[in-house]
Design a protein around this motif. Sequence first.
Motif, mmCIF file in Angstrom:
data_model
loop_
_atom_site.group_PDB
_atom_site.id
_atom_site.type_symbol
_atom_site.label_atom_id
_atom_site.label_comp_id
_atom_site.label_asym_id
_atom_site.label_seq_id
_atom_site.Cartn_x
_atom_site.Cartn_y
_atom_site.Cartn_z
ATOM 1 N N THR A 7 2.620 -7.041 11.029
ATOM 2 C CA THR A 7 2.025 -6.294 9.922
ATOM 3 C C THR A 7 2.514 -4.852 10.025
ATOM 4 O O THR A 7 2.239 -4.182 11.018
ATOM 5 C CB THR A 7 0.483 -6.322 10.005
ATOM 6 O OG1 THR A 7 0.058 -7.674 10.050
ATOM 7 C CG2 THR A 7 -0.129 -5.623 8.820
ATOM 8 N N PRO A 8 3.228 -4.375 9.016
ATOM 9 C CA PRO A 8 3.719 -2.995 9.090
ATOM 10 C C PRO A 8 2.569 -1.999 8.957
ATOM 11 O O PRO A 8 1.504 -2.345 8.437
ATOM 12 C CB PRO A 8 4.668 -2.893 7.898
ATOM 13 C CG PRO A 8 4.247 -3.964 6.973
ATOM 14 C CD PRO A 8 3.645 -5.044 7.802
ATOM 15 N N PRO A 9 2.756 -0.775 9.408
ATOM 16 C CA PRO A 9 1.702 0.223 9.267
ATOM 17 C C PRO A 9 1.365 0.462 7.797
ATOM 18 O O PRO A 9 2.238 0.366 6.925
ATOM 19 C CB PRO A 9 2.313 1.483 9.881
ATOM 20 C CG PRO A 9 3.547 1.062 10.566
ATOM 21 C CD PRO A 9 3.939 -0.269 10.054
ATOM 22 N N ARG A 10 0.101 0.765 7.541
ATOM 23 C CA ARG A 10 -0.317 0.962 6.140
ATOM 24 C C ARG A 10 0.422 2.114 5.480
ATOM 25 O O ARG A 10 0.710 2.069 4.289
ATOM 26 C CB ARG A 10 -1.822 1.217 6.072
ATOM 27 C CG ARG A 10 -2.616 -0.010 6.343
ATOM 28 C CD ARG A 10 -4.082 0.266 6.169
ATOM 29 N NE ARG A 10 -4.829 -0.955 6.416
ATOM 30 C CZ ARG A 10 -6.122 -1.049 6.291
ATOM 31 N NH1 ARG A 10 -6.832 -0.004 5.952
ATOM 32 N NH2 ARG A 10 -6.725 -2.194 6.515
ATOM 33 N N ALA A 11 0.708 3.157 6.240
ATOM 34 C CA ALA A 11 1.426 4.296 5.667
ATOM 35 C C ALA A 11 2.812 3.882 5.186
ATOM 36 O O ALA A 11 3.292 4.362 4.166
ATOM 37 C CB ALA A 11 1.528 5.423 6.686
ATOM 38 N N LEU A 12 3.462 2.981 5.898
ATOM 39 C CA LEU A 12 4.781 2.516 5.499
ATOM 40 C C LEU A 12 4.696 1.703 4.203
ATOM 41 O O LEU A 12 5.575 1.788 3.357
ATOM 42 C CB LEU A 12 5.420 1.683 6.606
ATOM 43 C CG LEU A 12 6.826 1.168 6.350
ATOM 44 C CD1 LEU A 12 7.780 2.340 6.118
ATOM 45 C CD2 LEU A 12 7.310 0.330 7.503
ATOM 46 N N ILE A 13 3.625 0.960 4.040
ATOM 47 C CA ILE A 13 3.439 0.177 2.817
ATOM 48 C C ILE A 13 3.340 1.109 1.614
ATOM 49 O O ILE A 13 3.816 0.792 0.529
ATOM 50 C CB ILE A 13 2.190 -0.721 2.941
ATOM 51 C CG1 ILE A 13 2.418 -1.776 4.024
ATOM 52 C CG2 ILE A 13 1.848 -1.376 1.614
ATOM 53 C CD1 ILE A 13 1.185 -2.560 4.406
ATOM 54 N N LEU A 14 2.764 2.288 1.784
ATOM 55 C CA LEU A 14 2.681 3.264 0.700
ATOM 56 C C LEU A 14 3.950 4.098 0.577
ATOM 57 O O LEU A 14 4.380 4.436 -0.524
ATOM 58 C CB LEU A 14 1.496 4.209 0.938
ATOM 59 C CG LEU A 14 0.114 3.596 0.896
ATOM 60 C CD1 LEU A 14 -0.911 4.627 1.313
ATOM 61 C CD2 LEU A 14 -0.186 3.060 -0.477
ATOM 62 N N ALA A 15 4.538 4.456 1.708
ATOM 63 C CA ALA A 15 5.652 5.394 1.707
ATOM 64 C C ALA A 15 6.948 4.793 1.176
ATOM 65 O O ALA A 15 7.691 5.473 0.460
ATOM 66 C CB ALA A 15 5.875 5.923 3.117
#
Length: 79
Positions: A7-15
């Motif tokens: 699961t990628p970091p949530r910030a990466l999902i937004l960034a």
Amino acid sequence: MSAASHTPPRALILAAPAGTYVMIRLAPENGWGPAALVGALLLALILWGPAVLRAAAKSFAVRNAAKKATKTTTKEGEK
């Protein structure tokens, strides 16, 4: 660890989408180079910006506490 459980970091999902969107929107006007730089800057800001702000706030709090302790020690030494 398999790729299915990653699961990628949530910030990466937004960034990642934000950086890509900015890059694609700016490319026709400015060219791919400047658009890629702005997209990468936005990606880095979203990914690491909050961590940098937290670290700066913690450093500022530690610095203020050290100054306060020094002032208290100095005043007690004068008495």
